[in-house]
Design a protein around this motif. Sequence first.
Motif, short mmCIF file in Angstrom:
data_model
loop_
_atom_site.label_atom_id
_atom_site.label_comp_id
_atom_site.label_asym_id
_atom_site.label_seq_id
_atom_site.Cartn_x
_atom_site.Cartn_y
_atom_site.Cartn_z
N ASP A 1 28.20 50.49 -68.69
CA ASP A 1 27.56 49.66 -67.67
C ASP A 1 26.06 49.93 -67.76
O ASP A 1 25.62 51.05 -67.50
CB ASP A 1 28.09 50.05 -66.28
CG ASP A 1 27.43 49.29 -65.15
OD1 ASP A 1 26.53 48.47 -65.40
OD2 ASP A 1 27.83 49.53 -63.99
N PRO A 2 25.26 48.92 -68.13
CA PRO A 2 23.82 49.16 -68.28
C PRO A 2 23.16 49.76 -67.04
O PRO A 2 22.21 50.52 -67.14
CB PRO A 2 23.25 47.77 -68.58
CG PRO A 2 24.40 46.97 -69.09
CD PRO A 2 25.63 47.55 -68.43
N GLU A 3 23.68 49.46 -65.88
CA GLU A 3 23.11 50.01 -64.65
C GLU A 3 23.45 51.49 -64.48
O GLU A 3 22.82 52.18 -63.68
CB GLU A 3 23.59 49.20 -63.45
CG GLU A 3 23.08 47.76 -63.47
CD GLU A 3 23.59 46.93 -62.30
OE1 GLU A 3 24.09 47.50 -61.32
OE2 GLU A 3 23.47 45.70 -62.39
N ALA A 4 24.41 51.99 -65.23
CA ALA A 4 24.81 53.39 -65.12
C ALA A 4 23.92 54.31 -65.95
O ALA A 4 23.94 55.53 -65.76
CB ALA A 4 26.26 53.56 -65.56
N ARG A 5 23.13 53.75 -66.84
CA ARG A 5 22.31 54.58 -67.73
C ARG A 5 21.37 55.50 -66.97
O ARG A 5 21.29 56.69 -67.25
CB ARG A 5 21.53 53.70 -68.70
CG ARG A 5 20.66 54.51 -69.63
CD ARG A 5 19.91 53.67 -70.62
NE ARG A 5 19.03 54.52 -71.41
CZ ARG A 5 18.29 54.07 -72.39
NH1 ARG A 5 18.32 52.81 -72.73
NH2 ARG A 5 17.52 54.90 -73.07
N ALA A 6 20.64 54.96 -66.00
CA ALA A 6 19.67 55.77 -65.26
C ALA A 6 20.35 56.93 -64.54
O ALA A 6 19.85 58.06 -64.54
CB ALA A 6 18.89 54.91 -64.27
N LEU B 1 19.73 69.60 -69.58
CA LEU B 1 19.85 69.06 -70.93
C LEU B 1 18.97 67.84 -71.08
O LEU B 1 18.51 67.25 -70.10
CB LEU B 1 21.31 68.69 -71.22
CG LEU B 1 22.30 69.84 -71.26
CD1 LEU B 1 23.72 69.33 -71.38
CD2 LEU B 1 21.99 70.79 -72.40
N GLU B 2 18.73 67.47 -72.30
CA GLU B 2 17.94 66.27 -72.59
C GLU B 2 18.88 65.13 -72.93
O GLU B 2 19.66 65.22 -73.88
CB GLU B 2 17.01 66.55 -73.78
CG GLU B 2 16.17 65.38 -74.17
CD GLU B 2 15.34 65.64 -75.42
OE1 GLU B 2 14.83 64.66 -75.97
OE2 GLU B 2 15.22 66.80 -75.84
N PRO B 3 18.84 64.04 -72.17
CA PRO B 3 19.73 62.92 -72.47
C PRO B 3 19.34 62.23 -73.78
O PRO B 3 18.16 62.04 -74.06
CB PRO B 3 19.56 61.98 -71.29
CG PRO B 3 18.36 62.41 -70.55
CD PRO B 3 18.02 63.80 -70.99
N ALA B 4 20.32 61.92 -74.59
CA ALA B 4 20.12 61.19 -75.84
C ALA B 4 21.03 59.96 -75.80
O ALA B 4 22.22 60.04 -76.08
CB ALA B 4 20.44 62.07 -77.04
N PHE B 5 20.47 58.84 -75.41
CA PHE B 5 21.23 57.59 -75.25
C PHE B 5 21.61 57.02 -76.60
O PHE B 5 20.77 56.85 -77.48
CB PHE B 5 20.38 56.59 -74.46
CG PHE B 5 21.07 55.29 -74.19
CD1 PHE B 5 22.18 55.24 -73.36
CD2 PHE B 5 20.61 54.12 -74.76
CE1 PHE B 5 22.81 54.03 -73.09
CE2 PHE B 5 21.22 52.91 -74.49
CZ PHE B 5 22.33 52.87 -73.67
N LEU B 6 22.90 56.76 -76.78
CA LEU B 6 23.40 56.22 -78.04
C LEU B 6 23.70 54.73 -77.98
O LEU B 6 23.96 54.12 -79.01
CB LEU B 6 24.68 56.95 -78.47
CG LEU B 6 24.50 58.42 -78.80
CD1 LEU B 6 25.83 59.03 -79.15
CD2 LEU B 6 23.51 58.60 -79.92
N GLY B 7 23.73 54.15 -76.81
CA GLY B 7 23.97 52.73 -76.70
C GLY B 7 24.95 52.39 -75.60
O GLY B 7 25.31 53.23 -74.78
N ASP B 8 25.38 51.16 -75.62
CA ASP B 8 26.32 50.68 -74.60
C ASP B 8 27.75 50.96 -75.05
O ASP B 8 27.99 51.80 -75.92
CB ASP B 8 26.09 49.19 -74.32
CG ASP B 8 26.26 48.33 -75.56
OD1 ASP B 8 26.83 48.79 -76.58
OD2 ASP B 8 25.82 47.16 -75.53
N ALA B 9 28.71 50.26 -74.48
CA ALA B 9 30.12 50.51 -74.78
C ALA B 9 30.46 50.32 -76.24
O ALA B 9 31.45 50.87 -76.73
CB ALA B 9 31.00 49.61 -73.91
#
Length: 67
Positions: free
Chosen positions: A11-16, A27-35
Amino acid sequence: MPGANLFFAGDPEARATAEQLISAVGLEPAFLGDATATQTVDALLPLWFALVKPNGGDRKVVLRIVR
């Protein structure tokens, strides 16, 4: 111990929120993408098992992201 936590947000709104929670525990977040990134994340598990097995099953083996 500083490090990165890989995550994806279906869910794009869940990223933040996910980034905030990961940062809150140091920890440092490392975003890999959506579903659609689930296959990428899931592909790391066999690699981790391959590293753990020769170390006598010690699960304290970690993968680290270097930026």
